[in-house]
Design an enzyme around this catalytic site. Structure first.
Site, short mmCIF file in Angstrom:
data_model
loop_
_atom_site.label_atom_id
_atom_site.label_comp_id
_atom_site.label_asym_id
_atom_site.label_seq_id
_atom_site.Cartn_x
_atom_site.Cartn_y
_atom_site.Cartn_z
N GLY A 96 27.59 39.28 42.78
CA GLY A 96 28.68 38.54 42.15
C GLY A 96 29.16 37.40 43.03
O GLY A 96 28.45 36.93 43.92
N GLN A 97 30.38 36.95 42.79
CA GLN A 97 30.90 35.80 43.52
C GLN A 97 31.01 36.07 45.03
O GLN A 97 30.80 35.18 45.84
CB GLN A 97 32.30 35.42 42.97
CG GLN A 97 32.85 34.13 43.57
CD GLN A 97 34.30 33.87 43.20
OE1 GLN A 97 34.95 34.68 42.52
NE2 GLN A 97 34.84 32.75 43.65
N LEU A 98 31.30 37.31 45.41
CA LEU A 98 31.64 37.58 46.81
C LEU A 98 30.55 38.27 47.63
O LEU A 98 30.52 38.13 48.86
CB LEU A 98 32.91 38.45 46.87
CG LEU A 98 34.13 37.91 46.10
CD1 LEU A 98 35.34 38.81 46.33
CD2 LEU A 98 34.45 36.48 46.51
N ASP A 119 22.78 45.80 43.37
CA ASP A 119 23.37 45.39 42.08
C ASP A 119 22.46 45.91 40.98
O ASP A 119 21.41 46.49 41.27
CB ASP A 119 23.49 43.84 42.01
CG ASP A 119 24.63 43.40 41.09
OD1 ASP A 119 24.59 43.74 39.89
OD2 ASP A 119 25.57 42.73 41.57
N ILE A 120 22.86 45.68 39.72
CA ILE A 120 21.98 46.05 38.60
C ILE A 120 21.26 44.83 38.07
O ILE A 120 20.49 44.92 37.13
CB ILE A 120 22.78 46.72 37.45
CG1 ILE A 120 23.99 45.87 37.06
CG2 ILE A 120 23.20 48.12 37.84
CD1 ILE A 120 24.71 46.37 35.82
N ASP A 137 22.88 51.28 40.30
CA ASP A 137 23.87 51.32 39.22
C ASP A 137 24.93 52.33 39.66
O ASP A 137 24.62 53.52 39.84
CB ASP A 137 23.18 51.77 37.93
CG ASP A 137 24.15 51.82 36.75
OD1 ASP A 137 25.37 51.75 36.98
OD2 ASP A 137 23.66 51.94 35.61
N TYR A 226 41.57 45.88 33.73
CA TYR A 226 41.19 45.55 35.12
C TYR A 226 42.30 45.98 36.09
O TYR A 226 42.04 46.68 37.08
CB TYR A 226 40.96 44.04 35.19
CG TYR A 226 40.61 43.49 36.56
CD1 TYR A 226 39.49 43.93 37.24
CD2 TYR A 226 41.39 42.50 37.14
CE1 TYR A 226 39.16 43.39 38.49
CE2 TYR A 226 41.07 41.95 38.38
CZ TYR A 226 39.95 42.41 39.04
OH TYR A 226 39.62 41.87 40.27
N1 LIG Z 1 36.52 37.00 42.90
C1 LIG Z 1 37.84 37.15 42.91
O1 LIG Z 1 38.61 36.20 42.71
C2 LIG Z 1 38.41 38.50 43.17
C3 LIG Z 1 39.79 38.63 43.36
C4 LIG Z 1 40.34 39.88 43.55
C5 LIG Z 1 39.50 40.99 43.65
N2 LIG Z 1 38.18 40.84 43.47
C6 LIG Z 1 37.34 42.04 43.53
O2 LIG Z 1 36.25 41.84 44.41
C7 LIG Z 1 35.09 42.51 43.91
C8 LIG Z 1 33.94 41.52 43.83
O3 LIG Z 1 34.35 40.49 42.98
P1 LIG Z 1 33.33 39.38 42.45
O4 LIG Z 1 34.16 38.20 42.14
O5 LIG Z 1 32.15 39.26 43.35
O6 LIG Z 1 32.91 40.06 41.06
P2 LIG Z 1 31.76 39.57 40.06
O7 LIG Z 1 32.20 39.84 38.69
O8 LIG Z 1 31.31 38.20 40.41
O9 LIG Z 1 30.56 40.57 40.45
C9 LIG Z 1 30.61 41.93 40.13
C10 LIG Z 1 29.19 42.48 40.21
O10 LIG Z 1 29.23 43.85 39.77
C11 LIG Z 1 27.99 44.11 39.18
N3 LIG Z 1 28.03 45.30 38.32
C12 LIG Z 1 28.52 45.42 37.06
N4 LIG Z 1 28.29 46.67 36.59
C13 LIG Z 1 27.66 47.35 37.58
C14 LIG Z 1 27.15 48.66 37.70
N5 LIG Z 1 27.23 49.55 36.70
N6 LIG Z 1 26.56 49.03 38.87
C15 LIG Z 1 26.46 48.15 39.89
N7 LIG Z 1 26.91 46.88 39.83
C16 LIG Z 1 27.50 46.48 38.68
C17 LIG Z 1 27.68 42.84 38.37
O11 LIG Z 1 26.30 42.76 38.07
C18 LIG Z 1 28.20 41.75 39.30
O12 LIG Z 1 27.15 41.19 40.08
C19 LIG Z 1 35.50 43.10 42.56
O13 LIG Z 1 35.79 44.46 42.71
C20 LIG Z 1 36.74 42.34 42.18
O14 LIG Z 1 37.61 43.10 41.41
C21 LIG Z 1 37.60 39.62 43.26
C1 LIG Z 2 42.30 37.65 40.69
C2 LIG Z 2 40.98 38.35 40.55
O1 LIG Z 2 41.11 39.70 40.52
C3 LIG Z 2 39.96 37.78 39.62
N1 LIG Z 2 39.55 36.48 40.11
C4 LIG Z 2 40.42 37.64 38.20
O2 LIG Z 2 40.95 36.61 37.87
O3 LIG Z 2 40.25 38.55 37.43
#
Ligand SMILES: NC(=O)c1ccc[n+]([C@@H]2O[C@H](COP(=O)([O-])OP(=O)(O)OC[C@H]3O[C@@H](n4cnc5c(N)ncnc54)[C@H](O)[C@@H]3O)[C@@H](O)[C@H]2O)c1
Ligand SMILES: C[C@@H](O)[C@H](N)C(=O)O
Length: 404
Positions: A96-98, A119-120, A137, A226
């Site tokens: 994902g993004q992070l 990841d999946i 998964d 969420y």
């Molecule tokens: N990006 C943000 O702004 C932000 C802010 C606050 C918290 N977070 C938290 O940080 C974490 C990472 O965020 P992100 O932005 O990289 O999320 P994202 O949505 O970009 O990536 C999430 C990943 O989870 C994977 N996924 C979905 N279902 C799955 C499964 N069954 N098994 C394994 N993987 C699976 C997806 O394929 C995806 O690559 C998340 O828990 C999110 O809640 C992110």
């Molecule tokens: C804030 C954070 O959890 C995520 N970028 C969302 O907007 O859902």
């Protein structure tokens, strides 16, 4: 440039390296002794509910009081590593993004092969060739356990989730990934004595929380699946910490802004998209109102905070879930900052009612004073540095494209 250099020098100084505490060691204790310990632990737990006393919880976690009701004959070879060893890290939801950025940071620090992305989804080839990648998964408990055992994982960073806007569009999948998946992760982590990081979010607060600023401890009644799942994660992680001694660590991230990875369907996504559209077309249509104020953070700060809290000595953590913050701005303020370098930028507004309702229920400013006090959290990027860094990235990318 000079300014950027000063910032990175200052941040380098701040990134004091910390010794990784030793994990709980149970190897070498015979099964009869473990069983006796288990019995004592069970009695102690029953007489003192919620006791987080370490020597007892080690025995409890590794045998018959395992959260998955593992039989007392099951023999867990808990991983031990000396203080000179590196942790062996598994990142779930790593595409994902992070996740990719975090893997890069952790690999620099602990070695390429000590950090496994999972990841999946199918990884792009640059990610696949940059270090270990594995299919996982989080809804498949046995597969998760196999990965942890076979790779002798000691730290788990649990990034898999459905974010706020995508979650509202598919509540049942969000419930399953964000809640059932978390249960699998917690049990695996507790059974195998892992240090577990689960990110939470500004979205774990709701309209009845104080919004300006939002402290660590206050009313949390989010109105998205969420947010509900993230409050559940915070509470379950803290419960496992007190009940089973799980080394659970959690940061509530603000909206994260990155240049080389795209967000996965959240409410704060506009703050990334604006850069892409501004560079490509000089125009941007925003799906939030111009005065919607939300806490935000540049990805480098977010990933460094994650590393720092994972390395923080346990006794420096007065809590297990911390707010972290860097800046707070509105779409209009972000556009104004961008216009300092792109005066022609045109921003229009076409409000998405789902995202707007979510944003209106979230914190406007985040109080992260506990993180600053306990483990020395300090952000490097404010709004001007963020905008400059993003534009520098896209500028360099465009120059590279012209050369090629
Ligand atoms: N990006 C943000 O702004 C932000 C802010 C606050 C918290 N977070 C938290 O940080 C974490 C990472 O965020 P992100 O932005 O990289 O999320 P994202 O949505 O970009 O990536 C999430 C990943 O989870 C994977 N996924 C979905 N279902 C799955 C499964 N069954 N098994 C394994 N993987 C699976 C997806 O394929 C995806 O690559 C998340 O828990 C999110 O809640 C992110
Ligand atoms: C804030 C954070 O959890 C995520 N970028 C969302 O907007 O859902």
């Amino acid at each position: 440039m000079q300014h950027c250099r000063l910032i990175s020098q200052a941040s380098a100084q701040r990134r004091r390296l910390r010794v990784i505490p030793r994990t709980q060691i149970t190897a070498g204790i015979s099964m009869p002794v473990l069983r006796t310990l288990s019995k004592v632990a069970r009695q102690a737990l029953l007489s003192t509910p919620g006791c987080g006393c370490q020597p007892l919880t080690v025995a409890v976690r590794n045998i018959s009081f395992s959260p998955r009701q593992v039989t007392s004959d099951a023999s867990f070879h808990s991983v031990s590593f000396s203080e000179t060893d590196h942790p062996k890290v598994l990142i779930t939801g790593g595409l994902g993004q992070l996740g990719v950025g975090l893997a890069k940071l952790l690999r620099k620090r602990y070695g390429k092969n000590n950090v496994i992305l999972s990841d999946i989804r199918k990884p792009p080839s640059n990610v696949f060739h940059s270090g270990p990648f594995i299919y996982s998964d989080i809804l498949d408990y046995k597969n998760l356990r196999e990965i942890v055992v076979n790779n002798r994982i000691t730290w788990l960073v649990h990034y898999s989730a459905l974010l706020s806007a995508v979650g509202e569009a598919n509540v049942s999948l969000a419930r399953s990934v964000n809640i059932t998946g978390l249960h699998n992760i917690l049990d695996i982590a507790a059974e195998h004595g892992l240090r577990l990081f689960v990110p939470s979010t500004i979205g774990a607060f709701g309209p009845t929380s104080p919004r300006n600023p939002t402290p660590d401890l206050c009313v949390q009644r989010p109105r998205t699946i969420y947010g509900v799942s993230k409050v559940h994660a915070e509470l379950m992680g803290e419960y496992y910490h007190h009940r089973y001694g799980l080394d659970f660590r959690c940061l509530r991230y603000p909206g994260i802004i990155s240049a080389d990875s795209m967000p996965g369907g959240g409410t704060t996504d506009y703050a990334v998209q604006i850069f892409h559209d501004a560079i490509k077309t000089g125009k941007f249509e925003c799906n939030l109102k111009p005065d919607t104020r939300l806490p935000m953070m540049y990805i480098d700060d977010c990933l460094r905070a994650t590393l720092e809290v994972m390395e923080a000595p346990a006794d420096s953590l007065s809590m297990r879930t911390y707010n972290i913050n860097a800046m707070s701005f509105t779409p209009d303020e972000l556009a104004q900052e961008l216009r300092k370098q792109m005066p022609e930028l045109q921003v229009t507004y076409d409000v998405d009612p789902v995202r707007q309702t979510i944003a209106d229920s979230w914190p406007m400013n985040f109080d992260d004073s506990n993180a600053r006090r306990d483990w020395g959290w300090k952000h490097d990027y404010d709004l001007p540095e963020l905008v400059q860094t993003m534009l520098n990235y896209f500028g360099a990318e465009t120059r590279m494209a012209h050369i090629n």
